[in-house]
Design a protein around this motif. Sequence first.
Motif, PDB file in Angstrom:
ATOM      1  N   GLU A  38       0.824  -1.204   0.000  1.00  0.00           N
ATOM      2  CA  GLU A  38       0.000   0.000   0.000  1.00  0.00           C
ATOM      3  C   GLU A  38       0.865   1.264   0.000  1.00  0.00           C
ATOM      4  N   ALA A  39       1.893   1.235   0.821  1.00  0.00           N
ATOM      5  CA  ALA A  39       2.786   2.405   0.921  1.00  0.00           C
ATOM      6  C   ALA A  39       3.464   2.684  -0.415  1.00  0.00           C
ATOM      7  N   ARG A  40       3.938   1.628  -1.061  1.00  0.00           N
ATOM      8  CA  ARG A  40       4.622   1.813  -2.333  1.00  0.00           C
ATOM      9  C   ARG A  40       3.657   2.329  -3.392  1.00  0.00           C
ATOM     10  N   GLU A  41       2.459   1.733  -3.396  1.00  0.00           N
ATOM     11  CA  GLU A  41       1.411   2.145  -4.331  1.00  0.00           C
ATOM     12  C   GLU A  41       1.100   3.635  -4.181  1.00  0.00           C
ATOM     13  N   ASN A  42       0.967   4.063  -2.926  1.00  0.00           N
ATOM     14  CA  ASN A  42       0.556   5.454  -2.654  1.00  0.00           C
ATOM     15  C   ASN A  42       1.721   6.394  -2.366  1.00  0.00           C
ATOM     16  N   ARG A  51      18.989  11.688  -6.939  1.00  0.00           N
ATOM     17  CA  ARG A  51      18.133  11.792  -5.760  1.00  0.00           C
ATOM     18  C   ARG A  51      16.705  11.399  -6.139  1.00  0.00           C
ATOM     19  N   PRO A  52      16.169  10.347  -5.519  1.00  0.00           N
ATOM     20  CA  PRO A  52      14.792   9.932  -5.857  1.00  0.00           C
ATOM     21  C   PRO A  52      13.812  11.060  -5.555  1.00  0.00           C
ATOM     22  N   ASP A  53      12.820  11.213  -6.412  1.00  0.00           N
ATOM     23  CA  ASP A  53      11.756  12.191  -6.160  1.00  0.00           C
ATOM     24  C   ASP A  53      10.716  11.647  -5.200  1.00  0.00           C
ATOM     25  N   THR A  54      10.566  10.336  -5.191  1.00  0.00           N
ATOM     26  CA  THR A  54       9.525   9.724  -4.355  1.00  0.00           C
ATOM     27  C   THR A  54      10.127   8.557  -3.571  1.00  0.00           C
ATOM     28  N   ASP A  55       9.460   8.204  -2.478  1.00  0.00           N
ATOM     29  CA  ASP A  55       9.900   7.034  -1.719  1.00  0.00           C
ATOM     30  C   ASP A  55       9.597   5.731  -2.457  1.00  0.00           C
ATOM     31  N   SER A  56       8.581   5.756  -3.315  1.00  0.00           N
ATOM     32  CA  SER A  56       8.266   4.551  -4.088  1.00  0.00           C
ATOM     33  C   SER A  56       9.446   4.141  -4.961  1.00  0.00           C
ATOM     34  N   GLU A  57      10.125   5.146  -5.523  1.00  0.00           N
ATOM     35  CA  GLU A  57      11.321   4.794  -6.285  1.00  0.00           C
ATOM     36  C   GLU A  57      12.567   4.994  -5.428  1.00  0.00           C
ATOM     37  N   GLY A  58      12.332   5.160  -4.133  1.00  0.00           N
ATOM     38  CA  GLY A  58      13.428   5.252  -3.169  1.00  0.00           C
ATOM     39  C   GLY A  58      13.366   4.053  -2.234  1.00  0.00           C
ATOM     40  N   CYS A  59      13.212   4.362  -0.946  1.00  0.00           N
ATOM     41  CA  CYS A  59      13.382   3.314   0.062  1.00  0.00           C
ATOM     42  C   CYS A  59      12.223   2.329   0.127  1.00  0.00           C
ATOM     43  N   GLU A  63       4.823   6.672   5.508  1.00  0.00           N
ATOM     44  CA  GLU A  63       4.197   6.632   6.840  1.00  0.00           C
ATOM     45  C   GLU A  63       3.385   5.350   7.073  1.00  0.00           C
ATOM     46  N   THR A  64       2.745   4.868   6.009  1.00  0.00           N
ATOM     47  CA  THR A  64       1.942   3.644   6.144  1.00  0.00           C
ATOM     48  C   THR A  64       2.806   2.459   6.552  1.00  0.00           C
ATOM     49  N   PHE A  65       4.010   2.438   6.023  1.00  0.00           N
ATOM     50  CA  PHE A  65       4.888   1.296   6.256  1.00  0.00           C
ATOM     51  C   PHE A  65       5.720   1.454   7.528  1.00  0.00           C
ATOM     52  N   ALA A  66       6.015   2.692   7.894  1.00  0.00           N
ATOM     53  CA  ALA A  66       6.972   2.967   8.978  1.00  0.00           C
ATOM     54  C   ALA A  66       6.705   2.202  10.282  1.00  0.00           C
ATOM     55  N   PRO A  67       5.468   2.190  10.801  1.00  0.00           N
ATOM     56  CA  PRO A  67       5.274   1.495  12.087  1.00  0.00           C
ATOM     57  C   PRO A  67       5.597  -0.005  11.998  1.00  0.00           C
ATOM     58  N   TYR A  68       5.314  -0.613  10.854  1.00  0.00           N
ATOM     59  CA  TYR A  68       5.631  -2.036  10.693  1.00  0.00           C
ATOM     60  C   TYR A  68       7.139  -2.247  10.628  1.00  0.00           C
ATOM     61  N   LEU A  69       7.792  -1.332   9.935  1.00  0.00           N
ATOM     62  CA  LEU A  69       9.249  -1.437   9.849  1.00  0.00           C
ATOM     63  C   LEU A  69       9.867  -1.282  11.232  1.00  0.00           C
ATOM     64  N   GLU A  70       9.318  -0.347  12.007  1.00  0.00           N
ATOM     65  CA  GLU A  70       9.799  -0.194  13.393  1.00  0.00           C
ATOM     66  C   GLU A  70       9.632  -1.489  14.180  1.00  0.00           C
ATOM     67  N   GLN A 117      11.229   0.644  -2.621  1.00  0.00           N
ATOM     68  CA  GLN A 117      11.230  -0.152  -3.853  1.00  0.00           C
ATOM     69  C   GLN A 117      11.388  -1.657  -3.627  1.00  0.00           C
ATOM     70  N   ASP A 118      12.053  -2.077  -2.560  1.00  0.00           N
ATOM     71  CA  ASP A 118      12.320  -3.510  -2.370  1.00  0.00           C
ATOM     72  C   ASP A 118      11.380  -4.143  -1.351  1.00  0.00           C
ATOM     73  N   ILE A 119      11.067  -5.403  -1.574  1.00  0.00           N
ATOM     74  CA  ILE A 119      10.168  -6.144  -0.688  1.00  0.00           C
ATOM     75  C   ILE A 119      10.867  -6.615   0.595  1.00  0.00           C
ATOM     76  N   HIS A 120      12.196  -6.720   0.563  1.00  0.00           N
ATOM     77  CA  HIS A 120      12.936  -7.472   1.595  1.00  0.00           C
ATOM     78  C   HIS A 120      12.662  -7.028   3.034  1.00  0.00           C
ATOM     79  N   TRP A 121      12.651  -5.712   3.270  1.00  0.00           N
ATOM     80  CA  TRP A 121      12.478  -5.255   4.642  1.00  0.00           C
ATOM     81  C   TRP A 121      11.075  -5.552   5.164  1.00  0.00           C
ATOM     82  N   SER A 122      10.111  -5.631   4.247  1.00  0.00           N
ATOM     83  CA  SER A 122       8.759  -5.969   4.720  1.00  0.00           C
ATOM     84  C   SER A 122       8.705  -7.419   5.194  1.00  0.00           C
TER      85      SER A 122
END
Lengths: 511, 511
Positions: free
Chosen positions: A127-131, A401-409, A135-142, A411-416
């Motif tokens: 969802e975070a990557r799509e949008n 420098r990425p303009d968006t987080d979708s093409e930045g941090c 912020e949507t992903f951050a709490p899970y990553l934490e 982009q990869d599935i691994h941390w999820s």
Amino acid sequence: MATDADTDAETGTVDAYDELTDRLERLTAVQGASGVLSWDQQVTMPEGGTPARSKQLSVLSSVSHEMLTDDRTAELLDACEGSDLTGQEEAVVRETRREYERAAAVPGELVEEISSTSSEALGAWEEARENDDFETFAPYLEDLVELKREYAEQIDPDRDPYAVLFEDYEPCLPLSQAEEILDTLKETLVPMIDEIRESDADVTTDAFEGTFDADEQEALSRDVLTDLGYDWEHGRLDVSSHPFTSGNQFDCRVTTRFDESDPLGALMSTVHEFGHAFYNLGLPREQFGTPLGESRDLSVHESQSRLWENQVGRSAAFWEHVLPTVREQFPDVDASAEEAYESANQVYEDNLIRVEADELTYHLHIVIRFEIERALIAGDLDVADVPEAWNDKYEEYLGLRPDTDSEGCLQDIHWSHGNFGYFPTYSLGSVLATQLYDAADDDIDDLEGDVRNGEFGALHDWLRENVHRHGARYETNELVERATGEPFGADHFVEYVREKYGDLYDLDESV
Amino acid sequence: MATDADTDAETGTVDAYDELTDRLERLTAVQGASGVLSWDQQVTMPEGGTPARSKQLSVLSSVSHEMLTDDRTAELLDACEGSDLTGQEEAVVRETRREYERAAAVPGELVEEISSTSSEALGAWEEARENDDFETFAPYLEDLVELKREYAEQIDPDRDPYAVLFEDYEPCLPLSQAEEILDTLKETLVPMIDEIRESDADVTTDAFEGTFDADEQEALSRDVLTDLGYDWEHGRLDVSSHPFTSGNQFDCRVTTRFDESDPLGALMSTVHEFGHAFYNLGLPREQFGTPLGESRDLSVHESQSRLWENQVGRSAAFWEHVLPTVREQFPDVDASAEEAYESANQVYEDNLIRVEADELTYHLHIVIRFEIERALIAGDLDVADVPEAWNDKYEEYLGLRPDTDSEGCLQDIHWSHGNFGYFPTYSLGSVLATQLYDAADDDIDDLEGDVRNGEFGALHDWLRENVHRHGARYETNELVERATGEPFGADHFVEYVREKYGDLYDLDESV
């Protein structure tokens, strides 16, 4: 999980060792079943099958965890360790002991919590990557960072937790050695890529422009797999959203995906997956079920895929060989072999996406992830600051420098998945591929000529003899030294990229 | 297989029941994993994968056997049985008790011996059939008869061993009732087929002559599956050497095979497998993992496939509906709906092969197998005498005598698996199909009109409501009585064939 064997492991080493390998064979069978279920889920399963499949996978995972961590495993290991074993037997016991200790150290509830948090994190990440909404992903990553720190602490509270996590993917290579190699990559590649950007060299980039029908791309992938020596009696090619390889020495399958504007993507990914599958298919069949019949870990596995993808598949000799095969499917391709070779090796100016990177910038994508995940696990970086840290590093190392987080941090599935420590094995594998290929080149009369002629038999034999047949008998460094006569290091990689890209981009030899 | 739940089942019925269903869900997951592995083996697995797959399947089978027969299962059953349960809960306990008792009664070594003998017997049977040499298969068949007698004796030494074996496939229908139904089939069909052979009626037999491309047949199968209401979100169609259905309420897949000279074969087999899949997909999803979410046994399952194949798929109304769909793929088919209907229902004069039989002679093929396998298990027939007994019965019941054992007693795979007691369920299912369909017809305003218009919604709903949603809540007879208001018997079948084939072949009404 009682077996019919004598329950007193003290009665004899042979009994204990046999009972241990029986148990390992059962464990391998259950894990192999999970592998088939995962392959099916990604390739053939109808979408609605997810609830049943999730349950099946989670039960098989708990069954194999119980088999491994059963007290009986420890008793058998104890009995074996106190006795006379052959070198092969010692290796089986060593590998099983390591896996047992790790699995037994982590409470089941923590494993389940990581697993359920990852499931939720995956949805949040999508969802975070799509949008484009970190912020949507951050709490899970934490949560995952916290859980994985706890996981590492359960295994060994006295060591750098990142080093402990790294061992999930690369259990027998010291992190310090990995770090040294990654540092060398950064030091070598950052200035080299800078110089390439300034180079006036006229490198062909458009040998494959146009629309390339997916069915014809698939036919080409099949032709190339056959040509490389893929054994269809023991394998198959399918389509999945992310290319992968799955299986054992009897049945090892590859997948790819097709982009009609980019035939090189599927072609190179097919060659890459061939390398993974060729490794698994070369593991000794008579040792199926024990570590002697299993592959060494992720760096070595990636060395096999990268060797075929980069050392073979991106070489000038290979392009001389393969271009006629490409033209059988795509007669409109009128590039010369040299132009095709240049297109397949161009260093992208503005690519932000790891999986689309060339052979050089790829490693800076990895170094950035490595540095960020190390800092996260060490507590030196807050999850909230990941996007900025990511973008700063892209700017510093790649000048982008990425303009968006979708093409930045994002982009990869691994941390999820909570996979911290996985990324480095991608670069380590590429580096090892150069070292192995140079050793093969030393041993084989005219390897370049062989590749130019599409004769891969001598290379097959060399890899079978020096890598595949050993399974997990040797730890990574010993395997590498036995195969190449040298410790595992970055020298061959540095030499390889200097020579290859020095030629391509007319670089100053001092770089 | 310890769980985290309280190990004292006495502490509370709710705890015991919950722990039991947890255990059942795990068991279902492991069995479901085996199902996926078998599907893969028959549909997608490369040939060389057999050694690893055999090991995976045998380990999963022993894991699920251990889960079921663990002492804890018995403790939980005891605790549940002595307590207040809802009707649904009682059904779960009843079904689990039955499975537990059977599995626990048979020693593991005997199960393994049957399994390994079957493996060898399968190879011997294939060779024997290939070479038309019954002698090659005979010793294995002798061993299997002996082993299965022993198996039945372990379960219950005081009962007819064939009745015990029959319960592996049809656990809650008395063999005496099955036998009565099979006797009625024989008494009805032998004279009816005789009269049909003498009939002068001009029944069309060649509505589908020519060559029918396999890809177009596959497209037709897909169209018909869609038309019948197959849910592609939860299913798929593939090709395998024998058509089968595999899966659960989330993911249930069908297979078929194509013969370019016989488009009816694949079409009818696809409709048949649709019936099986539609049943599984109609099981309650929220009950996945317990008997309430599992299908009733083989006769009921076969009733669902046969209802769609025979009552729907071989009806005149269906042919009016489906012929335009057939013509979309095969515009050269110029038969009328009536001619197509007649071709799909012709009674073959000289067919010796069960799987190619029509709706009438089919049951005599079954009766012959039933009589022979009963005599074998009872010790009234020696294996060496099977070919002659077989041929004599074919001559007596069908007026045909096989020239070879390959087209005689070696034609079916079932005995090489040691599956004695399986065949009757095929006929029982066909008989039950007629009874269920008549009940649906009573409840639905104009079922024939619905079929003619390709409107299957009311029939879907009726089957969901009266059969599928119950899972294994009711035993076979109770399920049938609840659905149809009558005991399970052969009356509806007899009436159905008299009416249908009386019309087709202008038979005397007294037959």
